[in-house]
Design an enzyme around this catalytic site. Structure first.
Site, PDB file in Angstrom:
ATOM      1  N   SER A 218       0.814  -1.227   0.000  1.00 25.22           N
ATOM      2  CA  SER A 218       0.000   0.000   0.000  1.00 25.22           C
ATOM      3  C   SER A 218       0.841   1.268   0.000  1.00 25.22           C
ATOM      4  O   SER A 218       1.902   1.332   0.629  1.00 25.22           O
ATOM      5  CB  SER A 218      -0.916   0.014   1.232  1.00 25.22           C
ATOM      6  OG  SER A 218      -1.786  -1.095   1.212  1.00 25.22           O
TER       7      SER A 218
ATOM      8  N   ILE B   7      -6.284   8.318   0.911  1.00 27.39           N
ATOM      9  CA  ILE B   7      -6.447   7.411  -0.215  1.00 27.39           C
ATOM     10  C   ILE B   7      -5.321   6.392  -0.209  1.00 27.39           C
ATOM     11  O   ILE B   7      -4.140   6.756  -0.250  1.00 27.39           O
ATOM     12  CB  ILE B   7      -6.443   8.179  -1.557  1.00 27.39           C
ATOM     13  CG1 ILE B   7      -7.526   9.267  -1.550  1.00 27.39           C
ATOM     14  CG2 ILE B   7      -6.621   7.217  -2.714  1.00 27.39           C
ATOM     15  CD1 ILE B   7      -8.936   8.766  -1.363  1.00 27.39           C
ATOM     16  N   GLU B   8      -5.703   5.138  -0.140  1.00 27.32           N
ATOM     17  CA  GLU B   8      -4.739   4.034  -0.160  1.00 27.32           C
ATOM     18  C   GLU B   8      -4.767   3.396  -1.547  1.00 27.32           C
ATOM     19  O   GLU B   8      -5.818   2.959  -2.008  1.00 27.32           O
ATOM     20  CB  GLU B   8      -5.097   3.009   0.913  1.00 27.32           C
ATOM     21  CG  GLU B   8      -4.177   1.813   0.986  1.00 27.32           C
ATOM     22  CD  GLU B   8      -4.590   0.823   2.068  1.00 27.32           C
ATOM     23  OE1 GLU B   8      -3.981  -0.271   2.145  1.00 27.32           O
ATOM     24  OE2 GLU B   8      -5.543   1.121   2.825  1.00 27.32           O
ATOM     25  N   ILE B   9      -3.636   3.357  -2.201  1.00 24.91           N
ATOM     26  CA  ILE B   9      -3.506   2.722  -3.509  1.00 24.91           C
ATOM     27  C   ILE B   9      -2.728   1.437  -3.279  1.00 24.91           C
ATOM     28  O   ILE B   9      -1.555   1.475  -2.892  1.00 24.91           O
ATOM     29  CB  ILE B   9      -2.782   3.629  -4.520  1.00 24.91           C
ATOM     30  CG1 ILE B   9      -3.482   4.997  -4.588  1.00 24.91           C
ATOM     31  CG2 ILE B   9      -2.742   2.981  -5.896  1.00 24.91           C
ATOM     32  CD1 ILE B   9      -2.707   6.027  -5.398  1.00 24.91           C
TER      33      ILE B   9
END
Length: 200
Positions: free
Chosen positions: A176, A187-189
């Site tokens: 992450s 916002i976690e990608i």
């Protein structure tokens, strides 16, 4: 909840009357009074009690959600947020008609985010009790590697809050990277190592 309560009430009713009937049988037995009907009723109430138990379990499990369709994000500036999610996360813009006029959504995969102006009234756009911009914490999956995600964010001038780091996702361990949208929502990608996201 209402279904479970109704089932609980039926079960309690059955148990109460079963106890009363059994009490009548015991009294009749003590007085040497024949008790074919009370005995039969006791068996009936006990059978109903067992049914009520199983019915309550069945009703409690009759609603099981399988997925989510969309979420609503309260934002300060709809257009600014739309551009950010398009540019940074590659989402697709879609306009649709709401009760108060045109609305804007962002589609990705089989899901979408509806962008709601935080100052809209509950009458115009019914939403959560506390509609505050910047209060969301969302995780999005990607097939892009963590290194490529970091390069992409830096190229766009998006500050990286944390990562790459290992986190626990719904299906296992995630790689992450964290950033924030224009309102400050986290916002976690993320990606599952060795398991690319299936686009549907």
């Amino acid at each position: 909840m209402e279904i479970a309560l109704r089932s609980t009430n039926r079960r309690n009713f059955a148990r109460t009357h079963a106890r009363e009937t059994i009490g009548c049988i015991e009294a009749a037995s003590y007085l040497s009074i024949p008790t074919p009907w009370p005995a039969a009723l006791a068996i009936l109430y006990q059978s109903f009690d067992y049914w009520a138990d199983s019915e309550m379990e069945r009703c409690a499990m009759s609603l099981v959600v399988a997925d989510f369709d969309h979420l609503v994000l309260n934002v300060t500036d709809v257009e600014a947020s739309a551009r950010w999610y398009e540019d940074v996360l590659g989402m697709r813009r879609e306009e649709f008609q709401g009760g108060d006029g045109p609305r804007l959504a962002l589609k990705f995969g089989r899901r979408k985010i509806n962008l709601r102006p935080a100052d809209a009234s509950q009458k115009d756009w019914f939403t959560a009790s506390e509609a505050r911009p910047g209060s969301a914490d969302l995780c999005f999956l990607t097939s892009t590697s963590p290194a490529e995600v970091m390069t992409h964010l830096r190229t766009l001038g998006v500050s990286i809050e944390a990562g790459p780091t290992k986190k626990q996702g719904a299906l296992g361990t995630l790689d992450s990277i964290y950033c924030r949208d224009p309102d400050g929502s986290l916002i976690e990608i993320a990606s599952y190592a060795g398991h690319p996201v299936v686009r549907r």
